[in-house]
Design a protein around this motif. Structure first.
Motif, PDB file in Angstrom:
ATOM      1  N   MET A   1     -12.479   5.957  33.702  1.00 49.90           N
ATOM      2  CA  MET A   1     -12.916   4.697  34.264  1.00 49.90           C
ATOM      3  C   MET A   1     -11.722   3.755  34.429  1.00 49.90           C
ATOM      4  O   MET A   1     -11.213   3.583  35.520  1.00 49.90           O
ATOM      5  CB  MET A   1     -13.983   4.073  33.360  1.00 49.90           C
ATOM      6  CG  MET A   1     -14.677   2.910  33.995  1.00 49.90           C
ATOM      7  SD  MET A   1     -16.160   2.509  33.056  1.00 49.90           S
ATOM      8  CE  MET A   1     -16.165   0.779  33.261  1.00 49.90           C
ATOM      9  N   PHE A   2     -11.280   3.092  33.362  1.00 54.50           N
ATOM     10  CA  PHE A   2     -10.109   2.219  33.408  1.00 54.50           C
ATOM     11  C   PHE A   2      -9.009   2.821  32.552  1.00 54.50           C
ATOM     12  O   PHE A   2      -9.273   3.357  31.481  1.00 54.50           O
ATOM     13  CB  PHE A   2     -10.429   0.823  32.865  1.00 54.50           C
ATOM     14  CG  PHE A   2     -11.223  -0.039  33.792  1.00 54.50           C
ATOM     15  CD1 PHE A   2     -10.678  -0.456  34.986  1.00 54.50           C
ATOM     16  CD2 PHE A   2     -12.497  -0.448  33.464  1.00 54.50           C
ATOM     17  CE1 PHE A   2     -11.396  -1.260  35.844  1.00 54.50           C
ATOM     18  CE2 PHE A   2     -13.228  -1.251  34.312  1.00 54.50           C
ATOM     19  CZ  PHE A   2     -12.673  -1.664  35.518  1.00 54.50           C
ATOM     20  N   GLU A   3      -7.784   2.676  33.014  1.00 56.16           N
ATOM     21  CA  GLU A   3      -6.662   3.055  32.165  1.00 56.16           C
ATOM     22  C   GLU A   3      -6.317   1.870  31.286  1.00 56.16           C
ATOM     23  O   GLU A   3      -6.755   0.736  31.533  1.00 56.16           O
ATOM     24  CB  GLU A   3      -5.465   3.422  33.029  1.00 56.16           C
ATOM     25  CG  GLU A   3      -5.675   4.687  33.835  1.00 56.16           C
ATOM     26  CD  GLU A   3      -4.469   5.025  34.675  1.00 56.16           C
ATOM     27  OE1 GLU A   3      -3.375   4.517  34.362  1.00 56.16           O
ATOM     28  OE2 GLU A   3      -4.647   5.788  35.631  1.00 56.16           O
ATOM     29  N   PHE A   4      -5.526   2.140  30.257  1.00 61.02           N
ATOM     30  CA  PHE A   4      -5.210   1.082  29.297  1.00 61.02           C
ATOM     31  C   PHE A   4      -4.434  -0.058  29.957  1.00 61.02           C
ATOM     32  O   PHE A   4      -4.677  -1.234  29.654  1.00 61.02           O
ATOM     33  CB  PHE A   4      -4.413   1.663  28.124  1.00 61.02           C
ATOM     34  CG  PHE A   4      -4.227   0.690  26.999  1.00 61.02           C
ATOM     35  CD1 PHE A   4      -5.312   0.263  26.239  1.00 61.02           C
ATOM     36  CD2 PHE A   4      -2.977   0.180  26.701  1.00 61.02           C
ATOM     37  CE1 PHE A   4      -5.158  -0.638  25.208  1.00 61.02           C
ATOM     38  CE2 PHE A   4      -2.806  -0.722  25.673  1.00 61.02           C
ATOM     39  CZ  PHE A   4      -3.895  -1.126  24.923  1.00 61.02           C
ATOM     40  N   GLY A   5      -3.528   0.235  30.878  1.00 59.01           N
ATOM     41  CA  GLY A   5      -2.764  -0.795  31.570  1.00 59.01           C
ATOM     42  C   GLY A   5      -3.656  -1.688  32.414  1.00 59.01           C
ATOM     43  O   GLY A   5      -3.471  -2.908  32.471  1.00 59.01           O
ATOM     44  N   GLN A   6      -4.655  -1.090  33.059  1.00 61.49           N
ATOM     45  CA  GLN A   6      -5.602  -1.882  33.853  1.00 61.49           C
ATOM     46  C   GLN A   6      -6.434  -2.785  32.950  1.00 61.49           C
ATOM     47  O   GLN A   6      -6.735  -3.929  33.288  1.00 61.49           O
ATOM     48  CB  GLN A   6      -6.515  -0.966  34.657  1.00 61.49           C
ATOM     49  CG  GLN A   6      -5.836  -0.271  35.798  1.00 61.49           C
ATOM     50  CD  GLN A   6      -6.785   0.668  36.517  1.00 61.49           C
ATOM     51  OE1 GLN A   6      -7.615   1.328  35.887  1.00 61.49           O
ATOM     52  NE2 GLN A   6      -6.644   0.740  37.826  1.00 61.49           N
TER      53      GLN A   6
END
Length: 59
Positions: free
Chosen positions: A1-6
Motif C-alpha cells: 500500500m504505502f512505503e515508509f518514505g511515503q
C-alpha cells in the motif's frame, strides 16, 4: 500500500497543515485584534493631541 518514505511524507504534510491551521487561528483571534486595538488607540491619542494643540493656539 504505502512505503515508509511515503508515510513519513504524509505525516510531515499533516504536521505542516496542522501547524498552519493553528497559526491562522492564533493570528485571527489574538494578534489581529491586538494590532487593530493598538492602532485605534494611537489614532485617538493623536486626534486628542491635535485638539488640545488647537485649543492652546486659540487661547
Amino acid at each position: 500500500m504505502f512505503e515508509f518514505g511515503q508515510f513519513l511524507g504524509f505525516l510531515a504534510f499533516l504536521a505542516i497543515l496542522t501547524m498552519g491551521f493553528w497559526l491562522m487561528i492564533f493570528l485571527t483571534t489574538v494578534i489581529v485584534p491586538y494590532w487593530l486595538g493598538g492602532s485605534i488607540m494611537d489614532l485617538l491619542k493623536e486626534k486628542k493631541a491635535k485638539r488640545e494643540a488647537a485649543k492652546e493656539q486659540k487661547a
